[in-house]
Scaffold this motif. Structure first.
Motif, short mmCIF file in Angstrom:
data_model
loop_
_atom_site.label_atom_id
_atom_site.label_comp_id
_atom_site.label_asym_id
_atom_site.label_seq_id
_atom_site.Cartn_x
_atom_site.Cartn_y
_atom_site.Cartn_z
N GLU A 159 0.36 -1.22 -0.25
CA GLU A 159 -0.19 0.57 0.04
C GLU A 159 0.87 1.23 0.08
O GLU A 159 0.91 2.34 -0.72
CB GLU A 159 -1.05 0.16 1.14
N THR A 160 1.60 1.27 1.01
CA THR A 160 3.35 2.51 0.78
C THR A 160 3.54 2.50 -0.58
O THR A 160 3.32 3.64 -0.87
CB THR A 160 3.68 2.44 1.98
N VAL A 161 3.68 2.14 -0.92
CA VAL A 161 4.39 2.08 -2.08
C VAL A 161 3.68 2.50 -3.42
O VAL A 161 3.75 2.95 -4.06
CB VAL A 161 5.38 -0.04 -3.10
N GLU A 162 2.28 1.99 -3.82
CA GLU A 162 1.38 2.55 -3.88
C GLU A 162 0.67 3.42 -4.38
O GLU A 162 1.21 4.40 -5.31
CB GLU A 162 0.14 1.42 -3.77
N LYS A 163 1.30 3.32 -2.75
CA LYS A 163 0.56 5.58 -2.58
C LYS A 163 1.79 6.96 -3.06
O LYS A 163 1.53 7.43 -4.63
CB LYS A 163 0.98 5.62 -1.09
N LEU A 164 3.09 5.86 -3.10
CA LEU A 164 4.22 7.00 -3.12
C LEU A 164 3.99 6.68 -4.86
O LEU A 164 4.57 7.70 -5.52
CB LEU A 164 5.63 5.89 -2.88
N PHE A 175 3.86 12.37 -6.70
CA PHE A 175 5.44 12.39 -5.13
C PHE A 175 6.56 12.78 -6.02
O PHE A 175 7.91 13.40 -5.07
CB PHE A 175 5.40 11.02 -4.45
N ALA A 176 6.98 12.23 -6.68
CA ALA A 176 8.22 12.39 -7.97
C ALA A 176 8.08 14.27 -7.99
O ALA A 176 9.66 14.61 -7.28
CB ALA A 176 8.45 12.18 -8.88
N ASP A 177 7.43 14.97 -8.27
CA ASP A 177 7.35 16.39 -7.95
C ASP A 177 7.39 16.99 -6.53
O ASP A 177 7.60 18.12 -6.60
CB ASP A 177 5.34 17.17 -8.94
N LYS A 178 7.20 16.87 -5.48
CA LYS A 178 6.95 16.51 -4.33
C LYS A 178 8.75 16.97 -4.21
O LYS A 178 8.99 17.75 -3.29
CB LYS A 178 5.53 16.47 -3.22
N LEU A 179 8.99 15.71 -4.10
CA LEU A 179 10.39 15.57 -4.02
C LEU A 179 11.52 16.48 -4.56
O LEU A 179 12.07 16.87 -3.80
CB LEU A 179 10.52 13.85 -4.03
N MET A 226 7.27 1.25 -11.18
CA MET A 226 8.87 2.16 -10.19
C MET A 226 9.53 2.69 -10.95
O MET A 226 10.27 3.45 -11.05
CB MET A 226 9.01 1.08 -9.71
N GLN A 227 10.26 1.92 -11.81
CA GLN A 227 10.49 2.40 -13.28
C GLN A 227 10.02 3.52 -13.92
O GLN A 227 10.59 4.42 -14.23
CB GLN A 227 10.76 1.43 -14.13
N ASP A 228 9.51 3.35 -14.28
CA ASP A 228 8.66 4.66 -14.21
C ASP A 228 8.60 5.70 -13.63
O ASP A 228 9.10 7.29 -14.28
CB ASP A 228 6.51 4.52 -15.29
N PHE A 229 8.31 6.16 -12.62
CA PHE A 229 8.64 6.74 -11.73
C PHE A 229 9.94 7.42 -11.43
O PHE A 229 10.05 8.72 -11.67
CB PHE A 229 7.82 6.06 -9.98
N PHE A 276 16.77 6.70 -16.37
CA PHE A 276 15.96 6.52 -14.83
C PHE A 276 17.00 6.64 -13.62
O PHE A 276 15.95 6.55 -12.69
CB PHE A 276 15.89 4.68 -14.92
N SER A 277 18.25 6.94 -13.51
CA SER A 277 18.75 7.73 -12.08
C SER A 277 20.39 7.89 -12.64
O SER A 277 21.07 7.92 -13.61
CB SER A 277 18.90 6.44 -11.36
#
Length: 584
Positions: A159-164, A175-179, A226-229, A276-277
């Motif tokens: 659930e935490t990963v799904e939310k991220l 959350f990427a934008d928030k970070l 997660m890869q897309d994130f 990707f990183s």
């Protein structure tokens, strides 16, 4: 012209100080530790934000620092990251603390990135504190926060990963934008994404992992998301920001540490022309073949091998790269002559000089966390990490003995403009002094730390000399630089600072010092880029702080390349303290 000013002041010593002390460390609360719900609601005007945590110090440019042929031959492209384990437990403060023995760090010239390694299953996002960011930036070191997706057995959840990984109605990762916004608002330099939640594991209603039961379809969906994130985060982060990925989660959503760059984890690093990183923190159980295979693969995808940070777990509680006990891993990363690195380095748990209390096979490196008088061992352990077991950066340690990071990676410096001022203040102490007068008792605030010596410490000549930070005598701040020997000292040179200072017509050097025994053998020197050494004796025998002021106008236009000390033929015990060096 030289002028000597005397300070007829009492000597400040440990024994005049109060024994009471306290600190307020904000372990796992805003603004430093945030749940995903708090991040989602975060804005500069929200209750989760704190403008007092905004860094006001820009990242300073650096240059390589060498003082001899060996240090000049080292690989300046290698980057060193440190990740003290649990920065939230001992560094989450904004104001000066009334306690000396909090965790501290001084070897900024030997590292490039500080990872604020922290987080819990609930507090997913960990932000660095302003005092640490400002001091790191002053030294040209980047600071990155951590997004921690906890191990499933310790509270990590799907659930935490799904939310991220949630998107808005325009397909943007919220959350990427928030970070990115958080890092820009507070003035730090990026993020480590540490995804250790195995998404294939299934839990019961009590949150316990059900043994032998797995869920693969949703795990793979989230692994790909997660890869897309990561692609979105890395692409949208400003170019000066760094996004690091920890070698853990794979595309199928499972967590299987690869301990190298390979076809299984490279999707979170680079695919074709997609980045990707910016870097990958490689897990700790690697060997020589894994290094070479990673080096080959990273070049195949047109990325720098220095974007791979091979992890070194320094903890004596584990058996990966135990500090001081194991050194073979360094020779794997720097084969042959040791002057060319195959990757960068991530030092995990370098805080064990503070947080490790000892176990059945390794004694504590210091008890400084509990005993503030044990500061010498605390600082000696950090010095040995970089200078080798003998503590002398200039001396090669015997084969099989811990050689120190500094034998392989050159120091760097930001000192390229005047004025320059250092009291060698480490940012804490039993007391605080100003002009040799006691103004406060026990304290700690790393943001007040001076730029400390580039080389800590290189003793060229007679290594019977002891050089250390002395917290019992201070002229300005919490300590001074002490030099001690109990026997005859031959000609000895101690390079301290790499600089690029251009002297103008009004340039002046000031040195405040104290000789605790009669001596005429201590000198300060300034080397120019023309290989001219400008040197002055520091002569005094009254055991009080004295300031020597020297007019440097005759050297107008000269470039000061380095600053150091020299002991020239001392014929007995030697005891001196340097309280202040200033060029303006």
């Amino acid at each position: 012209m030289m002028k000597l000013k005397h300070y007829l002041l009492s000597i400040i010593t440990l024994f005049t100080l109060s024994v009471s002390s306290w600190a307020e460390i904000n372990n796992n609360r805003p603004p430093f530790s945030l749940t995903l719900s708090q991040v989602e609601q975060w804005s500069p005007s929200s209750k989760w934000a704190d403008k007092n945590n905004i860094s006001r110090v820009d990242l300073q440019p650096r240059m390589l620092a060498s003082y001899d042929e060996h240090s000049a031959s080292l690989d300046g492209k290698v980057r060193v990251l440190i990740a003290p384990d649990g920065m939230n437990n001992f560094a989450n403060y904004l104001n000066e603390q009334k306690k000396f023995n909090l965790y501290n760090f001084t070897h900024w010239s030997q590292i490039d990135v500080l990872n604020w390694f922290a987080g819990t299953a609930n507090e997913t996002v960990s932000l660095p504190s302003r005092p640490w960011v400002e001091t790191a930036h002053k030294n040209g070191v980047k600071v990155i926060g951590t997004v921690y997706l906890s191990v499933a057995q310790y509270g990590g959840s799907v659930e935490t990963v799904e939310k991220l990984l949630k998107k808005d109605n325009q397909g943007r990762f919220i959350f990427a934008d928030k970070l990115i916004t958080l890092a820009q608002y507070y003035g730090f330099d990026g993020w480590l994404i540490n995804p250790e939640t195995n998404l294939t594991l299934v839990k019961n209603a009590e949150g316990e992992v059900i043994k032998g039961k797995f869920e693969y379809e949703n795990a793979a969906r989230l692994g790909k998301k997660m890869q897309d994130f990561m692609l979105y985060l890395t692409k949208n982060a400003p170019s000066e920001m760094e996004i690091h990925w920890y070698d853990s989660m794979l595309l199928d959503g499972s967590v299987r540490w690869q301990n190298q760059l390979n076809e299984k984890n490279i999707p979170y690093f680079q695919q074709e022309n997609q980045r990707f990183s910016d870097a990958m923190f490689i897990n700790y159980w690697w060997n020589e073949d894994m290094i070479n295979a990673s080096n080959h693969l990273v070049k195949q995808v047109n990325r720098s091998p220095y974007d791979l940070y091979f992890g070194a777990d320094l903890s004596p509680n584990r058996n990966a790269q135990r500090m001081f006990e194991q050194s073979n891993w360094l020779y794997m990363l720097f084969p042959g002559s040791g002057t060319k690195g195959l990757s960068s380095i991530a030092l995990f748990g370098n805080d064990i000089n503070y947080s490790f209390g000892g176990n059945e096979h390794t004694k504590a490196y210091s008890q400084f966390k509990k005993d503030k008088t044990d500061y010498r061992r605390f600082y000696q352990a950090e010095r040995k990490l970089f200078a080798g077991l003998d503590g002398n950066l200039d001396k090669k340690d015997p084969d099989g003995q811990w050689p120190g990071i500094g034998q392989f990676v050159p120091a760097k410096t930001t000192l390229n403009t005047l004025p320059f001022r250092t009291s060698f203040n480490t940012g804490h102490g039993f007391m605080k002094a100003e002009q040799g007068e006691l103004i406060a008792q026990e304290w700690h605030d790393i943001s007040q730390q001076d730029i400390l010596p580039t080389w800590q410490f290189a003793i060229i000549g007679d290594d019977a000399l002891d050089i250390f930070y002395d917290f019992e005598q201070a002229f300005s701040g919490g300590n001074s630089l002490a030099l001690r020997a109990d026997k005859l000292i031959q000609l000895t040179t101690i390079p301290l600072y790499k600089t690029a200072f251009v002297l103008d017509n009004d340039a002046q050097l000031s040195v405040t010092f104290k000789n605790n025994a009669t001596t005429s053998s201590l000198w300060i020197w300034l080397d120019t880029t023309e290989n001219v050494r400008i040197k002055y004796p520091l002569i005094s025998d009254n055991k009080q702080w004295e300031t020597l002021s020297i007019d440097l106008s005759q050297y107008k236009g000269k470039v000061i390349d380095s600053i150091g000390l020299m002991i020239h033929g001392q014929t007995g015990s030697f005891s001196s303290n340097i309280g202040l060096v200033e060029i303006r």
